[in-house]
Design an enzyme around this catalytic site. Structure first.
Site, PDB file in Angstrom:
ATOM      1  N   PRO A  13       0.781  -1.226   0.000  1.00  7.52           N
ATOM      2  CA  PRO A  13       0.000   0.000   0.000  1.00  7.52           C
ATOM      3  C   PRO A  13       0.819   1.284   0.000  1.00  7.52           C
ATOM      4  CG  PRO A  13      -0.115  -1.099   2.133  1.00  7.52           C
ATOM      5  CD  PRO A  13       0.538  -2.052   1.181  1.00  7.52           C
ATOM      6  N   ASN A  14       0.304   2.235  -0.756  1.00  2.00           N
ATOM      7  CA  ASN A  14       0.805   3.618  -0.870  1.00  2.00           C
ATOM      8  C   ASN A  14       2.063   3.747  -1.708  1.00  2.00           C
ATOM      9  OD1 ASN A  14      -1.257   4.884   0.776  1.00  2.00           O
ATOM     10  ND2 ASN A  14      -0.323   3.816   2.499  1.00  2.00           N
ATOM     11  N   ARG A  21       4.886  12.211  -3.344  1.00  2.74           N
ATOM     12  CA  ARG A  21       4.673  12.699  -1.974  1.00  2.74           C
ATOM     13  C   ARG A  21       5.895  12.306  -1.145  1.00  2.74           C
ATOM     14  NH1 ARG A  21       0.550  13.702  -4.267  1.00  2.74           N
ATOM     15  NH2 ARG A  21      -1.657  13.511  -3.680  1.00  2.74           N
ATOM     16  N   TYR A  26      11.206   9.285   0.956  1.00  3.94           N
ATOM     17  CA  TYR A  26      11.189   8.143   0.037  1.00  3.94           C
ATOM     18  C   TYR A  26      11.895   8.398  -1.296  1.00  3.94           C
ATOM     19  CZ  TYR A  26       7.985   5.936   3.309  1.00  3.94           C
ATOM     20  OH  TYR A  26       7.442   5.369   4.431  1.00  3.94           O
ATOM     21  N   ASN A  77       8.078  -5.637  -1.351  1.00  2.00           N
ATOM     22  CA  ASN A  77       7.993  -4.525  -0.415  1.00  2.00           C
ATOM     23  C   ASN A  77       6.534  -4.472   0.018  1.00  2.00           C
ATOM     24  OD1 ASN A  77       7.939  -2.204   1.066  1.00  2.00           O
ATOM     25  ND2 ASN A  77       9.044  -0.955  -0.434  1.00  2.00           N
ATOM     26  N   ALA A  80       3.359  -1.053   4.626  1.00  2.00           N
ATOM     27  CA  ALA A  80       2.835  -1.096   6.006  1.00  2.00           C
ATOM     28  C   ALA A  80       2.419  -2.505   6.425  1.00  2.00           C
ATOM     29  CB  ALA A  80       1.664  -0.131   6.139  1.00  2.00           C
ATOM     30  N   HIS A  83       4.452  -4.793   8.801  1.00  3.61           N
ATOM     31  CA  HIS A  83       4.442  -4.644  10.253  1.00  3.61           C
ATOM     32  C   HIS A  83       3.133  -5.111  10.888  1.00  3.61           C
ATOM     33  CE1 HIS A  83       7.763  -2.189   8.975  1.00  3.61           C
ATOM     34  NE2 HIS A  83       6.966  -1.302   8.414  1.00  3.61           N
ATOM     35  N   ASP A  90       1.690 -15.667   6.143  1.00  5.15           N
ATOM     36  CA  ASP A  90       1.271 -17.049   5.898  1.00  5.15           C
ATOM     37  C   ASP A  90       1.346 -17.380   4.412  1.00  5.15           C
ATOM     38  OD1 ASP A  90       0.850 -17.425   8.590  1.00  5.15           O
ATOM     39  OD2 ASP A  90      -1.338 -17.370   8.484  1.00  5.15           O
ATOM     40  N   GLU A 101      12.716  -9.681   1.068  1.00  2.33           N
ATOM     41  CA  GLU A 101      11.962  -8.536   1.612  1.00  2.33           C
ATOM     42  C   GLU A 101      12.789  -7.273   1.378  1.00  2.33           C
ATOM     43  OE1 GLU A 101      11.118  -8.971   5.809  1.00  2.33           O
ATOM     44  OE2 GLU A 101      10.666  -6.837   6.025  1.00  2.33           O
ATOM     45  N   HIS A 103      12.918  -2.904   1.615  1.00  2.00           N
ATOM     46  CA  HIS A 103      12.375  -1.605   2.032  1.00  2.00           C
ATOM     47  C   HIS A 103      13.275  -0.505   1.502  1.00  2.00           C
ATOM     48  CE1 HIS A 103       9.491  -3.572   4.533  1.00  2.00           C
ATOM     49  NE2 HIS A 103      10.463  -4.341   4.991  1.00  2.00           N
ATOM     50  N   LEU A 104      12.668   0.543   0.995  1.00  2.89           N
ATOM     51  CA  LEU A 104      13.440   1.684   0.482  1.00  2.89           C
ATOM     52  C   LEU A 104      14.229   2.337   1.606  1.00  2.89           C
ATOM     53  CD1 LEU A 104      10.527   3.028  -1.666  1.00  2.89           C
ATOM     54  CD2 LEU A 104      12.734   2.282  -2.596  1.00  2.89           C
ATOM     55  N   ARG A 110      13.766   4.150  12.119  1.00  2.00           N
ATOM     56  CA  ARG A 110      12.477   4.856  12.157  1.00  2.00           C
ATOM     57  C   ARG A 110      11.686   4.464  13.414  1.00  2.00           C
ATOM     58  NH1 ARG A 110       9.808   4.603   6.369  1.00  2.00           N
ATOM     59  NH2 ARG A 110       8.521   6.212   7.389  1.00  2.00           N
ATOM     60  N   ARG A 114       8.076   0.062  13.166  1.00  2.00           N
ATOM     61  CA  ARG A 114       8.638  -0.376  11.874  1.00  2.00           C
ATOM     62  C   ARG A 114       9.826  -1.327  12.057  1.00  2.00           C
ATOM     63  NH1 ARG A 114       5.969   3.137   8.218  1.00  2.00           N
ATOM     64  NH2 ARG A 114       5.626   5.169   9.165  1.00  2.00           N
TER      65      ARG A 114
HETATM   66  O1  CA2 Z   1      10.800   1.823   3.394  1.00  2.00           O
HETATM   67  C1  CA2 Z   1       9.926   1.180   2.810  1.00  2.00           C
HETATM   68  O2  CA2 Z   1      10.030   0.765   1.669  1.00  2.00           O
HETATM   69  C2  CA2 Z   1       8.600   0.907   3.538  1.00  2.00           C
HETATM   70  O3  CA2 Z   1       8.195  -0.419   3.211  1.00  2.00           O
HETATM   71  C3  CA2 Z   1       7.613   1.931   3.000  1.00  2.00           C
HETATM   72  C4  CA2 Z   1       6.268   1.835   3.679  1.00  2.00           C
HETATM   73  C5  CA2 Z   1       6.384   1.865   5.207  1.00  2.00           C
HETATM   74  O4  CA2 Z   1       5.123   1.647   5.798  1.00  2.00           O
HETATM   75  C6  CA2 Z   1       7.372   0.818   5.698  1.00  2.00           C
HETATM   76  O5  CA2 Z   1       7.494   0.963   7.092  1.00  2.00           O
HETATM   77  C7  CA2 Z   1       8.719   1.001   5.055  1.00  2.00           C
HETATM   78  C8  CA2 Z   1       5.366   3.009   3.260  1.00  2.00           C
HETATM   79  C9  CA2 Z   1       5.168   3.135   1.797  1.00  2.00           C
HETATM   80  C10 CA2 Z   1       4.436   4.400   1.562  1.00  2.00           C
HETATM   81  O6  CA2 Z   1       4.985   5.021   0.433  1.00  2.00           O
HETATM   82  C11 CA2 Z   1       4.764   6.335   0.281  1.00  2.00           C
HETATM   83  C12 CA2 Z   1       5.355   6.928  -0.794  1.00  2.00           C
HETATM   84  C13 CA2 Z   1       5.205   8.269  -1.003  1.00  2.00           C
HETATM   85  C14 CA2 Z   1       4.430   9.021  -0.138  1.00  2.00           C
HETATM   86  C15 CA2 Z   1       3.818   8.422   0.935  1.00  2.00           C
HETATM   87  C16 CA2 Z   1       3.988   7.071   1.149  1.00  2.00           C
END
Ligand code: CA2
Length: 164
Positions: A13-14, A21, A26, A77, A80, A83, A90, A101, A103-104, A110, A114
């Site tokens: 998600p996101n 954003r 990010y 990736n 959210a 976590h 599963d 796995e 993560h950026l 953080r 997380r």
């Molecule tokens: O660092 C990562 O790749 C994360 O998986 C990114 C997730 C966050 O919940 C993890 O803790 C770490 C969030 C992705 C949301 O991406 C956005 C991108 C632009 C603006 C807002 C959110």
């Protein structure tokens, strides 16, 4: 279909908002930029990429099920859901191919929530804090694990080589 083996790259998600954003956190690369990076890397190594993004937990589970049947490995990736999601964990636990796995950001610098990953325990490896390059490294590692001519990619074989 090209006939080349596939590597699945699954995003939660996101991540569709990347580059538009919160660039301070990010970065400025969009998810399409990351897809192109994965595709370029995979093509160089003789693989196809099945690149997906969803904002829905059940759909991410469906994507894992499809990848389990079709791909030589999964780069994920889960954003959210990393976590929070027993369902994603599963689903990944049923995958026999390598799962990396990604993560950026370095999630360990953080917020404490997380620092916990529900999926790390069922992953082959974890990359965090390398930005988009983490996706490329993960694709390269899955291709290397899929290639029996690259035994140094397996920790136990590196150990054996060192001790024999
Ligand atoms: O660092 C990562 O790749 C994360 O998986 C990114 C997730 C966050 O919940 C993890 O803790 C770490 C969030 C992705 C949301 O991406 C956005 C991108 C632009 C603006 C807002 C959110």
């Amino acid at each position: 279909m090209t006939g080349r083996p596939a590597i699945a790259v699954l995003n939660g998600p996101n991540l569709n908002l990347l580059g538009r954003r919160e660039p301070a956190l990010y970065g400025t690369a969009t998810l399409t930029d990351i897809e192109n990076l994965c595709r370029r890397t995979a093509t160089e190594l003789g693989y196809d990429i099945d690149f997906r993004q969803t904002n829905h937990e059940g759909t991410l589970v469906d994507h894992i099920h499809e990848a389990r049947d079709l791909a030589r490995g999964i780069v994920i990736n889960a954003a959210a859901y990393t976590h929070t999601s027993v369902a994603v964990r599963d689903a990944l636990a049923t995958v026999t191919a390598p799962v990396i796995e990604v993560h950026l950001t370095n999630v360990h610098t953080r917020e404490p929530f997380r620092h916990v990953s529900y999926i790390a325990a069922v992953a082959t490896g974890v990359l965090a804090g390398f930005g988009p390059a983490g996706y490329e490294y993960a694709v390269r590692h899955i291709a290397a694990l899929d290639n029996p001519a690259a035994p140094h990619t397996r920790i136990e074989e590196l150990h054996d080589a060192h001790h024999n």
